[in-house]
Design an enzyme around this catalytic site. Structure first.
Site, PDB file in Angstrom:
ATOM      1  N   HIS A 155       0.624  -1.118  -0.132  1.00  7.74           N
ATOM      2  CA  HIS A 155       0.077   0.111   0.066  1.00  7.74           C
ATOM      3  C   HIS A 155       0.928   1.362   0.231  1.00  7.74           C
ATOM      4  CE1 HIS A 155       0.418  -0.149   4.577  1.00  7.74           C
ATOM      5  NE2 HIS A 155       0.495   0.959   4.512  1.00  7.74           N
ATOM      6  N   ASP A 182       0.074  -7.864   1.122  1.00  8.21           N
ATOM      7  CA  ASP A 182       0.506  -6.451   1.407  1.00  8.21           C
ATOM      8  C   ASP A 182       2.057  -6.325   1.479  1.00  8.21           C
ATOM      9  OD1 ASP A 182       0.360  -3.535   1.693  1.00  8.21           O
ATOM     10  OD2 ASP A 182      -0.293  -3.578   3.745  1.00  8.21           O
ATOM     11  N   SER A 228       4.659   2.446   7.781  1.00  2.00           N
ATOM     12  CA  SER A 228       4.145   1.265   7.091  1.00  2.00           C
ATOM     13  C   SER A 228       5.451   0.871   6.392  1.00  2.00           C
ATOM     14  CB  SER A 228       3.053   1.617   6.229  1.00  2.00           C
ATOM     15  OG  SER A 228       2.027   1.816   6.841  1.00  2.00           O
TER      16      SER A 228
END
Length: 504
Positions: free
Chosen positions: A246, A283, A363
């Site tokens: 992402h 992911d 992230s």
């Protein structure tokens, strides 16, 4: 009676009557009169014997009517003498102000008040206006007159100046003494010394942070005027960097060729990066940079991680690079569903849960243990406000290593599938809970194994299944082509089936 010729126009009555002679004649429409009860009629009727208006007519003869007409008669003598013109006078109340003859009347067609097209005119003023005379020259005032109005003598002014001078001198002396007194509180001879103990060891957290920081990078993705930030971990000296899907999905989905990915190292060096491969179902993504002599993160093993182990989260939260937060592993094997707006990520991870502070921008960063080994890729947080509340989730290092290795080798990855669709809610009773099958793919692994709709799967292999997300991670932890035992509940009975997993 004479007969009319066929072309005669006839009378006006005949011309106006357009009814055909054979038209039927309708009877008169009945008139509806509402019923009036006796009490209402008695209250509002006319008195007995009265047939017209309530007021009685006043009888008068024609002579009386003629005598009551309005008569124009001469005014009273007193009023005529008070308001009339003098005898023989033709003067009017209005006069023409510009007329040479004062007796010329202004009334008539030239009257400006009666003629709307007449121009405005001004007459002579009623009282003669005297000519203005120049003002006399004013006398100049001295400073003493301006300030004191000539009420202070020159001697008093001189005395006042002396007093002001004395006050000024006294104030200067006081200021000088005060400054000298204050100067005794400061000194140029004092030097502050800081004690340094080179033999004092730093904490283990500081050692781990210093060792791992060079292997963690900041990632900035831009597409036109839009941008996003994240983190990454150097996993190979050839320039391969692991991060979250992402973080880079916006650039990967761009069709305008305006996307750019930039990586910044801990020493401030910035270089462009390219996407090697990415996996929306886990992911994870891998980037490649053309940089030599990189510091590579030491990869740990998921089996060595235990709840309660101290960990560090390293990344660039909120765009603040080289940020280190500490905490512990608060849970293992936590199914976490990942979906985000603007990203094609649709994954369920078997997460390592930590209370180390993780925020947007972390992230793709590193979750390391106290030996400096990478045990997870920081991926998500759970919060009602959007900020860090001590619930962070990382992809386990075993899963990250497997996916990254496959992406580096093939550029893509496939996952095992059971071939079923699940209901979103957890099915539970007093004994157990599981994932209910909503649909079975025709010809898929589940269909060949005999799994049908409304079966509740409670176990895959040796892993308990308590809900739909748990089933997804249980299946993805297996390999394509592997045969696994699936325990399910059907009509209240436990059924064991063997399913051979296929590739998605």
């Amino acid at each position: 009676m004479t007969e009319r010729s066929e072309g005669s126009k006839g009378t006006a009555a005949d011309r106006g009557n357009l009814r055909p002679p054979d038209a039927p004649v309708l009877g008169p429409r009945p008139v509806y009169r509402p019923h009036v009860d006796t009490h209402t009629a008695r209250a509002f009727r006319r008195p007995t014997g009265l047939s017209g208006s309530f007021a009685e007519p006043l009888p008068r003869s024609s002579a009386q009517a003629a005598s009551q007409d309005v008569q124009n008669r001469p005014p009273d003598a007193v009023l005529a003498e008070a308001f009339g013109r003098p005898a023989g006078s033709t003067e009017l109340l209005q006069r023409d102000p510009d007329a040479a003859d004062d007796t010329a009347p202004a009334a008539g067609p030239v009257d400006p008040w009666r003629d709307p097209t007449s121009a405005a005119r001004l007459g002579a003023p009623a009282v003669p206006t005297p000519k203005s005379e120049p003002l006399p020259q004013a006398q100049r005032l001295s400073a003493r007159e301006v300030l004191f109005g000539s009420r202070v003598a020159p001697k008093a002014l001189a005395l006042l100046a002396v007093v002001a001078l004395a006050i000024g001198v006294l104030g200067g002396l006081v200021g000088r003494l005060t400054a000298e007194q204050a100067s005794t509180l400061t000194s140029r001879k004092v030097t502050l010394e800081q004690a340094a103990d080179p033999e004092q060891p730093h904490s283990q957290i500081a050692k781990v942070a210093n060792a791992v920081l060079p292997a963690v990078v900041s990632i900035r993705v831009t597409v036109g005027e839009n941008g996003a930030t994240g983190s990454g971990v150097v996993i190979d000296g050839a320039g391969y960097i692991a991060t979250n899907n992402h973080v880079v999905s916006m650039a990967a989905q761009d069709k305008t060729n305006k996307a750019a990915i930039q990586v910044q190292f801990s020493d401030g060096t910035r270089v462009p990066a390219n996407i090697v491969g990415r996996d929306p179902k886990s992911d994870l993504a891998v980037l490649k940079v053309d940089v030599k002599n990189l510091t590579v993160a030491k990869l740990g093993k998921s089996n060595d991680v235990q709840v309660g182990d101290e960990v560090l989260a390293i990344g660039s939260p909120l765009g603040l690079s080289k940020t280190v937060t500490s905490g512990i592993v608060s849970a293992l094997h936590r199914p976490v569903k990942l979906q985000g707006e603007g990203s094609d990520t649709n994954a369920v991870i078997d997460a390592v849960q930590t209370d180390a502070s993780i925020n947007p921008g972390n992230s793709g960063g590193a979750l390391v243990d106290m030996e400096g080994r990478l045990i997870g890729i920081n991926t998500a947080i759970r919060s009602e406000t959007g900020g860090s509340v001590g619930l962070g989730f990382a992809i386990p290092v075993d899963r990250a290593t497997e996916v990254a290795q496959t992406l580096i080798r093939d550029g893509k990855i496939h996952h095992p599938t059971l071939g079923v669709s699940l209901r979103s809610k957890v099915v539970a009773n007093e004994q157990m809970s599981g994932a209910e099958v909503a649909d079975v793919a025709p010809g898929g692994p589940a269909a060949r194994a005999g799994i049908v709709e409304k079966d509740v799967i409670v176990k895959v292999g040796d892993r308990e299944v308590t809900g739909p997300d748990e089933l997804v991670v249980a299946v993805q932890s297996r390999r394509i082509g592997e045969t696994v035992n699936v325990v399910l509940i059907r009509d209240g009975r436990q059924v064991d089936v063997s399913v051979t997993l296929e590739s998605d």
